[in-house]
Design an enzyme around this catalytic site. Structure first.
Site, mmCIF file in Angstrom:
data_model
loop_
_atom_site.group_PDB
_atom_site.id
_atom_site.type_symbol
_atom_site.label_atom_id
_atom_site.label_comp_id
_atom_site.label_asym_id
_atom_site.label_seq_id
_atom_site.Cartn_x
_atom_site.Cartn_y
_atom_site.Cartn_z
ATOM 1 N N HIS A 138 0.808 -1.231 0.000
ATOM 2 C CA HIS A 138 0.000 0.000 0.000
ATOM 3 C C HIS A 138 0.841 1.281 0.000
ATOM 4 O O HIS A 138 0.292 2.370 -0.140
ATOM 5 C CB HIS A 138 -0.909 0.047 1.230
ATOM 6 C CG HIS A 138 -1.877 -1.100 1.332
ATOM 7 N ND1 HIS A 138 -2.775 -1.400 0.332
ATOM 8 C CD2 HIS A 138 -2.076 -2.022 2.308
ATOM 9 C CE1 HIS A 138 -3.502 -2.464 0.711
ATOM 10 N NE2 HIS A 138 -3.085 -2.860 1.896
HETATM 11 ZN ZN LIG Z 1 -3.977 -7.164 3.460
#
Ligand SMILES: [Zn+2]
Length: 371
Positions: A138
């Site tokens: 992320h």
């Molecule tokens: Zn995850």
């Protein structure tokens, strides 16, 4: 797993810094992860010393290949001062959301980045690495996101590119959309990014594919089972990877896709992730198997230890040897399930199979995702 002449034996990359208890309950990362895998495979007799590689911390220059200078400076400042001005927290999300400032908030992610660069280097001429501490999918160039302070996956792929490796495929089976990696290579059709993730779950992106840009997304319904992953692999994912003809492949088996994980609602057993790995392992001459999410340490360690067994061709035993059971008995897991873990979390690697009907929603995703 290269098809040509004898590749080097698989390498395992870890880092002692992962053992520092920098996250505190109830933060989901307040559990042992990558080095528990290391300890478990060592206790199984599967890790000769020569195969273990300790990650070294990446330099600022190396981190700048993906991250902005200001963001790296903020991470360093956060570690030294154990605080950041509100405006910097606001902009970088370091010390905001669920990305706490901790004692190693620069060194630990920078070491994951170093592990990623080592993974790229060790496989530059072909071969297989397993780096379960790498997989912060992320992370953004100037922003922490979803517990990820760096994007070590992007750094790995960029290092491969810098070494002259052009075509890369990334298969992300974590329960959450691999948004940071997708964004990093969205304008680079040589990098195919594929993400299978729970529909509607944070970060709530990854709802569409864009095959022309090398982006495939499979937002699957809660309850996603072993048979459904096998269906998606056969009908859409494997054909797409084969068509891309990658020179290098990243496999991210996020253990939060497992039924035993507390953070998502997918119902996979580790058999499904192992089968997916077996299916992709021969599709490129270079393979980096990373980690990703996973917040039940028993489920994570057993799954990823099995991955190391598969990469090495070791048979997965029905019952773990006493030393390995001892490693799992030492695990501290702060959630209620940790008080009285079911016996198979301590004595076996393999989960009971979690097959089931293949729902129409999954068949539709396979149709739409077919390149
Ligand atoms: Zn995850």
């Amino acid at each position: 797993m290269a098809e040509s002449s004898a590749p080097p034996a698989p390498a395992f990359i870890g880092a002692e810094i992962y053992r520092l208890p920098v996250f505190r309950p109830p933060h989901p990362l307040a559990v042992p992860r990558a080095m528990l895998v290391r300890d478990l495979i060592a206790a199984c007799g599967w890790l000769p010393e020569s195969r273990y590689h300790e990650a070294e911390i990446a330099t600022v220059q190396e981190l700048r290949r993906f991250h902005t200078p200001d963001y790296i400076a903020a991470l360093q400042q956060a570690e030294v001062a154990q605080d950041l001005p509100a405006s910097v927290r606001e902009a970088t999300r370091i010390g905001a959301d669920s990305n706490p400032i901790h004692a190693a908030v620069f060194r630990r992610p920078a070491t994951s980045a170093g592990g990623a660069l080592k993974a790229a280097g060790l496989t530059s001429g072909g071969g297989v690495v397993h780096a379960p501490g790498v997989g912060n999918h992320h992370g953004r160039p100037a922003r922490a996101s979803g517990f990820c302070f760096v994007n070590d996956v992007a750094l790995l792929i960029l290092r491969w590119r810098d070494l002259g490796i052009r075509r890369v495929a990334y298969l992300d089976l974590d329960a959450h959309h691999g948004d940071g990696v997708e964004a990093a290579f969205a304008d680079d059709p040589d990098v195919l990014t594929i993400s299978v993730h729970e529909a509607g779950r944070w970060p709530r992106s990854g709802n569409e594919s864009d095959a022309a840009r090398g982006i495939l997304n499979f937002p699957v319904p809660p309850g996603f089972n072993d048979s459904e992953l096998a269906w998606l692999m056969e009908a859409a994912i494997l054909p797409a990877i084969r068509a891309h003809a990658p020179e290098a492949l990243v496999f991210l088996p996020g253990a939060d896709a497992l039924a035993d994980d507390p953070m998502a609602k997918l119902d996979l057993s580790n058999n499904a992730l192992w089968a997916a790995l077996r299916a992709v392992a021969g599709l490129a001459p270079r393979l980096a198997v990373l980690g990703g999410g996973g917040y039940n340490p028993y489920a994570l360690a057993r799954c990823w230890a099995g991955i190391w067994a598969i990469l090495n061709g070791f048979a997965i035993p029905e019952a773990l040897p006493p030393a390995a059971v001892g490693v799992l008995r030492e695990v501290a897991y702060f959630r209620p399930a940790g008080r009285n873990p079911p016996s198979h979390w301590l004595t076996t690697l393999r989960d009971p199979a979690a097959g089931g009907p293949v729902r129409d929603a999954v068949k539709r995703l396979a149709e739409e995702g077919r390149a």
